[in-house]
Write an enzyme that holds these catalytic residues in place. Sequence first.
Site, PDB file in Angstrom:
ATOM      1  CB  SER A   1    -152.526  90.839   4.602  1.00 27.47           C
ATOM      2  OG  SER A   1    -152.237  89.510   4.322  1.00 27.47           O
ATOM      3  CE1 TYR A   2    -159.862  89.531   0.923  1.00 24.60           C
ATOM      4  CE2 TYR A   2    -158.766  87.939  -0.649  1.00 24.60           C
ATOM      5  CZ  TYR A   2    -159.619  89.123  -0.212  1.00 24.60           C
ATOM      6  OH  TYR A   2    -161.357  88.340  -0.490  1.00 24.60           O
TER       7      TYR A   2
END
Length: 854
Positions: A333-334
């Site tokens: 994820s980010y």
Amino acid sequence: MKIALMVAEKPSLAASLANILSNNQAVSRRGSNGVCTVHEWKGMFFGQTVLFRMTSVCGHVLTIDFDARFNNWDKVDPLELFSCPTERKEATPKLRMQSFLSQEARGCDYLILWLDCDKEGENICFEVIDAVKNSIKRIHASDVVWRAKFSSITEKDVKAAMYNLGKPNKNEALSVDARQELDLRIGCAFTRFQTKFFHRKYGNLDSSLISFGPCQTPTLGFCVERHDQIQTFKPEPYWVLQVTVTTSDKREIALSYQTSRIFERETAKALLQKFKSTPSLKVTSIVSKEKSKSRPIALNTVELMRAASAGLGIGPHHAMSVAERLYTQGYISYPRTETTRYPENFDLFEAVNIFVHNREYGQYACQILTDGVNRPKKGADVGDHPPITPMKSATNVELDGDSWKIYDYIVRHFLGSLSRDCKYLSTTTTFMAENDTFTFVGEMLLDPGYTAIMTWQGIAKNKVSPNVSVGDVVPIHNVQLTDHKTTPPDYLTESELITLMEKHGIGTDASIPVHINNISQRNYVTVANGRRLVPTNLGIILVHGYQKIDRELVEPTTRSKMEEQLNLIARGEADFLKVLGEVIKLFKKKYQFFTKNIEDMDSLFEVSFTPLADSGKALSRCGKCRRYMKYIQARPNRLHCSHCNETYNLPQNGNIRIFKELRCPVDDFELLTWSSGSRGKSFPLCPSCYNDPPYPDMKKNSGCNMCIHPTCPQAIYSIGIASCINCDDGILVLDPSSGPKWKVLCNRCDIIMPVFDDAQKVVVDKKACKCGAQLIKVEYKEEKTKLPGDRVEMTECMFCHPGLSNLVKQQHAVSSKPAFHHHGGRGPKNRRNVKKNKAKQPKDKMSQLAAYFV
């Protein structure tokens, strides 16, 4: 059919998003700027069929800079930078991003922004809106511009973002604008003053910029503070009493005395004599207690950087580059988030389930699912992004090197945060002799819990407790006294520095690795074994100088207060212009006080660095006094005339030598030549013209191949051949300093053509070919000639004549963009000639180049 333009932050991200949203049905084409790809497909939007057009930027579209007239270091007082006008410019002019976006937006009805979901991403949103505002009708209407919020490049997250579009946050964008302008004005003012002041006085600073930054300088301050603690540390002697007993099972056990360190020598000797005459100790108590080692909270950016540096040996700047690449590839994820708490609706079961069949993590994932997923311990919810989470299963076959190390750590940390706590039994056995106490602590692992997968945090091998009971008397086997000295703390590790920066609010999760990288690149610190940051002499003196003049310049509280104001702007609780004005006013006063008292810092430089007059070696003559100037090879390269007390900057990262003892016809300075071994570029230059161009159209830091002097043999009118077909405004020129390995190169871009190897003489003729290029006169020695018919001399067009074009090589790829006329007689008059002959272009690269000039 209506058209919806979508814009992502990077080309790779645009491709991933397009594949997901189009179900792999998108048709792709190269964008007009040659870098960004455009993906198109049809789909439903607001209940109607639309054509989706997905493309990207390459980071920021715009950057803030001073008005051009304030970028001359020699003619602008740095004090003016606190109030002079600024302007927004294209961040990367070669990409022509504004023009590209405007072109792709023509005829579009909607704009959907897929920029990274942080403050920088919000800022880029408005840069994109500004670029397309004249191409999209009703751009300011409430139903035209939309913002997608997402944290990972997975089908579920991306499609959920598409179904829940919002609006870009103007306040967060303004906070970034404020930070950029403040850093520009403050950093440039201090940096220009310091750099000019100290580079003109000292020759061995070994740093191309003596830079200052509101975040960079406090970061360096932490490193120097630890250095000062080490230097001022005074070791103190102490003694340790070691007593060994023998248990009934013949086991010898070393016990810990109640006072671990004894700082009085006589007391230590008395205890030694006492226990040498004491035959045994009595067991007075045995206490067992179950203890646990808590599993980690969910992973955020700062913890990832700390772990990468401390455990993996990967610097924070590189670690974040690797993490961003893993994110765009859909593996995690980010990676830029301050949050350490998952939202209640986050599907942790699904996140674990993707690893069930992974050969590396499968057994741990299955165990977690069998036991039931433990939600991670509660962390902080900052409201930006969920914690860093693995989103796709991978092996070390798919990923290698640092990518695998970072990915492996993220997966293990994630699974560890969902596992049980590590549990062990701690047993403390107490031994007494009169009023003196000794202990032995045994540990036995009961349940490894999360340390089964995060093995580096595991409990050491079982430390077995002695086989004794309360009341037992055990004989003393040996007594000894060892002497020691207290030791200073070690230099800060990157991990420790990151912790200090986070604690004091220096930088953001995105900028922390940049600041650490900057102080290393500026030669303020060096990275030693264990990723420890050792300040250089230059870094130490700078910090001590700031402390003498104005401690607030280097203390973290000043920047943290500034960050608080910027956060108020982001939340809409403070006025952008008011905050900007107050901070600029504060630092303008600090700058004025700093410059008035610079002698306090200079007194420290005088002790440690060599004056320019005593540095370097004689190289070339000054055009003013005709005395030899000294070449200073330490960063930055420069020439210094001690008689005129003038310093001349030179091109960096290459080799400088005298050029045939020729002189510049403008100012009588002896010419030099610069060459770059790695890239093969080289050109002659006049030190004076390089720093102070004699003609209005000649840019600063230009060599002779950009000079428009009408008669100089090294200037453009004497060595120019044709317009470059690889860039918009370059000229292909003969490098007169390159013989006998002759080269033709562009005076702006990186195209290089080795020509006429071993020729005795190569010059550009005054006559021009019908193609528009200047003729070349080539001379060989008879025994080395490579000209057709064994000729020793020819004057022909190097592009059109086959006998010469065969002696021309091309090292750099040439784009298909045609050249066009810049200077009289050089290059085609217009582009119609190019189009007319386009179909005739042969496959040979060099012949293609010739065809562009026909």
